[in-house]
Scaffold this motif. Structure first.
Motif, PDB file in Angstrom:
ATOM      1  N   GLY A 120       0.836  -1.204   0.000  1.00 14.14           N
ATOM      2  CA  GLY A 120       0.000   0.000   0.000  1.00 14.14           C
ATOM      3  C   GLY A 120       0.866   1.249   0.000  1.00 14.14           C
ATOM      4  N   SER A 121       1.723   1.369  -1.012  1.00 18.52           N
ATOM      5  CA  SER A 121       2.583   2.565  -1.057  1.00 18.52           C
ATOM      6  C   SER A 121       2.711   3.064  -2.489  1.00 18.52           C
ATOM      7  N   ILE A 122       3.007   4.354  -2.611  1.00 16.23           N
ATOM      8  CA  ILE A 122       3.271   4.920  -3.940  1.00 16.23           C
ATOM      9  C   ILE A 122       4.695   5.462  -3.975  1.00 16.23           C
ATOM     10  N   SER A 123       5.202   5.601  -5.198  1.00 17.86           N
ATOM     11  CA  SER A 123       6.539   6.162  -5.392  1.00 17.86           C
ATOM     12  C   SER A 123       6.517   7.189  -6.504  1.00 17.86           C
ATOM     13  N   VAL A 124       7.255   8.252  -6.293  1.00 22.33           N
ATOM     14  CA  VAL A 124       7.473   9.260  -7.322  1.00 22.33           C
ATOM     15  C   VAL A 124       8.941   9.141  -7.717  1.00 22.33           C
ATOM     16  N   ARG A 142       4.020  17.786  -4.829  1.00 24.09           N
ATOM     17  CA  ARG A 142       3.661  16.773  -5.831  1.00 24.09           C
ATOM     18  C   ARG A 142       3.017  15.555  -5.132  1.00 24.09           C
ATOM     19  N   LEU A 143       3.665  15.111  -4.040  1.00 24.20           N
ATOM     20  CA  LEU A 143       3.126  13.966  -3.302  1.00 24.20           C
ATOM     21  C   LEU A 143       1.739  14.285  -2.740  1.00 24.20           C
ATOM     22  N   ALA A 144       1.599  15.493  -2.188  1.00 26.61           N
ATOM     23  CA  ALA A 144       0.296  15.895  -1.634  1.00 26.61           C
ATOM     24  C   ALA A 144      -0.772  15.817  -2.727  1.00 26.61           C
ATOM     25  N   ASP A 157      -6.592   5.421   0.295  1.00 24.05           N
ATOM     26  CA  ASP A 157      -6.245   6.490   1.218  1.00 24.05           C
ATOM     27  C   ASP A 157      -4.891   6.213   1.888  1.00 24.05           C
ATOM     28  N   LEU A 158      -3.857   6.924   1.459  1.00 27.11           N
ATOM     29  CA  LEU A 158      -2.524   6.749   2.037  1.00 27.11           C
ATOM     30  C   LEU A 158      -2.091   8.058   2.683  1.00 27.11           C
ATOM     31  N   SER A 159      -1.261   7.950   3.726  1.00 27.60           N
ATOM     32  CA  SER A 159      -0.823   9.191   4.369  1.00 27.60           C
ATOM     33  C   SER A 159       0.506   9.704   3.818  1.00 27.60           C
ATOM     34  N   GLY A 160       1.231   8.878   3.071  1.00 29.88           N
ATOM     35  CA  GLY A 160       2.517   9.338   2.537  1.00 29.88           C
ATOM     36  C   GLY A 160       2.965   8.504   1.354  1.00 29.88           C
ATOM     37  N   GLY A 161       4.153   8.796   0.891  1.00 32.87           N
ATOM     38  CA  GLY A 161       4.695   8.046  -0.242  1.00 32.87           C
ATOM     39  C   GLY A 161       6.191   8.228  -0.325  1.00 32.87           C
ATOM     40  N   TYR A 162       6.818   7.490  -1.226  1.00 31.86           N
ATOM     41  CA  TYR A 162       8.274   7.568  -1.408  1.00 31.86           C
ATOM     42  C   TYR A 162       8.630   8.523  -2.535  1.00 31.86           C
ATOM     43  N   VAL A 163       9.775   9.177  -2.377  1.00 31.21           N
ATOM     44  CA  VAL A 163      10.361   9.932  -3.485  1.00 31.21           C
ATOM     45  C   VAL A 163      11.713   9.278  -3.749  1.00 31.21           C
ATOM     46  N   GLU A 164      11.905   8.826  -4.980  1.00 33.41           N
ATOM     47  CA  GLU A 164      13.157   8.142  -5.351  1.00 33.41           C
ATOM     48  C   GLU A 164      14.060   9.122  -6.098  1.00 33.41           C
ATOM     49  N   TYR A 165      15.140   9.530  -5.447  1.00 27.06           N
ATOM     50  CA  TYR A 165      16.117  10.412  -6.108  1.00 27.06           C
ATOM     51  C   TYR A 165      17.174   9.503  -6.742  1.00 27.06           C
ATOM     52  N   ILE A 166      16.861   9.034  -7.935  1.00 30.78           N
ATOM     53  CA  ILE A 166      17.673   7.996  -8.580  1.00 30.78           C
ATOM     54  C   ILE A 166      19.146   8.402  -8.799  1.00 30.78           C
ATOM     55  N   ASP A 168      21.107  10.019  -7.080  1.00 31.90           N
ATOM     56  CA  ASP A 168      21.861   9.928  -5.822  1.00 31.90           C
ATOM     57  C   ASP A 168      21.659   8.574  -5.139  1.00 31.90           C
ATOM     58  N   GLY A 169      20.789   7.739  -5.695  1.00 30.38           N
ATOM     59  CA  GLY A 169      20.501   6.445  -5.073  1.00 30.38           C
ATOM     60  C   GLY A 169      19.873   6.605  -3.696  1.00 30.38           C
ATOM     61  N   ILE A 170      19.025   7.616  -3.552  1.00 31.85           N
ATOM     62  CA  ILE A 170      18.399   7.873  -2.243  1.00 31.85           C
ATOM     63  C   ILE A 170      16.879   7.810  -2.372  1.00 31.85           C
ATOM     64  N   VAL A 171      16.264   7.111  -1.408  1.00 28.56           N
ATOM     65  CA  VAL A 171      14.798   7.013  -1.390  1.00 28.56           C
ATOM     66  C   VAL A 171      14.325   7.601  -0.058  1.00 28.56           C
ATOM     67  N   ARG A 172      13.391   8.538  -0.117  1.00 29.70           N
ATOM     68  CA  ARG A 172      12.876   9.162   1.114  1.00 29.70           C
ATOM     69  C   ARG A 172      11.366   8.970   1.194  1.00 29.70           C
ATOM     70  N   TYR A 173      10.906   8.622   2.415  1.00 26.67           N
ATOM     71  CA  TYR A 173       9.460   8.515   2.646  1.00 26.67           C
ATOM     72  C   TYR A 173       8.998   9.844   3.221  1.00 26.67           C
ATOM     73  N   TYR A 174       7.843  10.315   2.749  1.00 21.36           N
ATOM     74  CA  TYR A 174       7.355  11.604   3.265  1.00 21.36           C
ATOM     75  C   TYR A 174       5.832  11.599   3.387  1.00 21.36           C
ATOM     76  N   GLU A 175       5.366  12.181   4.497  1.00 23.38           N
ATOM     77  CA  GLU A 175       3.917  12.357   4.690  1.00 23.38           C
ATOM     78  C   GLU A 175       3.616  13.842   4.580  1.00 23.38           C
ATOM     79  N   PRO A 176       2.874  14.267   3.551  1.00 20.65           N
ATOM     80  CA  PRO A 176       2.585  15.693   3.382  1.00 20.65           C
ATOM     81  C   PRO A 176       1.915  16.301   4.625  1.00 20.65           C
ATOM     82  N   GLN A 177       2.325  17.523   4.912  1.00 19.75           N
ATOM     83  CA  GLN A 177       1.840  18.265   6.076  1.00 19.75           C
ATOM     84  C   GLN A 177       0.879  19.361   5.611  1.00 19.75           C
TER      85      GLN A 177
END
Ligand code: SF4
Length: 233
Positions: A120-124, A142-144, A157-166, A168-177
């Protein structure tokens, strides 16, 4: 990211809302420009969607050339760089890609890169570098927007999602505020203004340094005739 317009009349793509958020004046000047792909997004996306991790570089490049036949061969270097960066990064799994979502209530639409029904997750997927912590403000907005559209159009209905900064090889989870949703609403108002033909005022924090529209944005003041005629000698 490409977006389909499976939605109500006059709806605005989320990518345009994000452009208006970055600088509404730049969005105004660029709104009729032809979009030319650099190939970076296609490369990052194919890395992220690849089932084999890490993928075989030659096979992946063939795939990328098939998807984007006009890609510049020099971009192969960028692919190599991204593959090195992501070699030890566990990228979020997915069951569906390119999910068209929209909000009739807010008149926006877009396409979510990845959705995983099991977790139950999304990725950008982003082709830019990451900030030192968290996510860039435009990615938060964008995530919001995607989460709002996912809830309204797909009932998920999800509270957050991942952003993949390819790169840099970094993945961050974020819940919009609340501030992100506020930013989204403000950007939407600005995007609508621009699309109705209005040139918005210059924002205080506009990213002017590398903007290619500086001349149009700051036209030289016309010399007043009176200044020439009555100039003191
Ligand atoms: S010069 Fe600055 S204010 Fe003007 S369009 Fe570019 S980023 Fe926006």
């Amino acid at each position: 990211m490409t977006e389909s317009s499976e939605t109500c009349d006059n709806a605005i793509p989320i990518s345009s809302v994000i452009q208006a958020y970055r600088c509404p004046r730049r969005f105004y000047f660029s709104r009729h420009d032809k979009i030319v792909s650099t190939g970076r997004y296609t490369i990052c996306k194919q890395i992220s969607l690849n089932i084999v991790h890490p993928p075989d570089e030659d096979a992946l490049w063939d795939e990328i050339c098939l998807i984007e036949p006009t890609i510049n061969p020099d971009m192969r270097e960028y692919l190599s760089h991204c593959l090195v960066s992501t070699a030890h990064t566990p990228l979020p799994t997915w069951t569906d890609s390119d999910i068209a979502v929209n909000s009739k209530r807010y008149g926006i639409y877009g396409q979510i890169d990845k959705y995983d029904a099991q977790s139950g997750s999304i990725s950008v997927i982003r082709n830019s570098g990451s900030p030192s912590k968290g996510c860039w403000s435009d990615d938060r907005i964008r995530l919001a927007a995607y989460l709002l559209c996912l809830r309204e159009s797909r009932g998920i209905d999800l509270s957050g999602g991942y952003v993949e900064y390819i790169p840099d090889g970094i993945v961050r989870y974020y819940e919009p505020q609340p501030r992100d949703r506020r930013g989204l609403i403000q950007a939407l108002v600005l995007a609508r203004k621009v699309l109705s033909g209005n040139l918005p005022a210059k924002p205080v924090h506009a990213p002017c340094t590398r903007c290619t529209y500086q001349k149009q944005c700051n036209p030289e003041k016309p010399t007043l005739l009176s200044h020439i005629l009555f100039k003191k000698r």
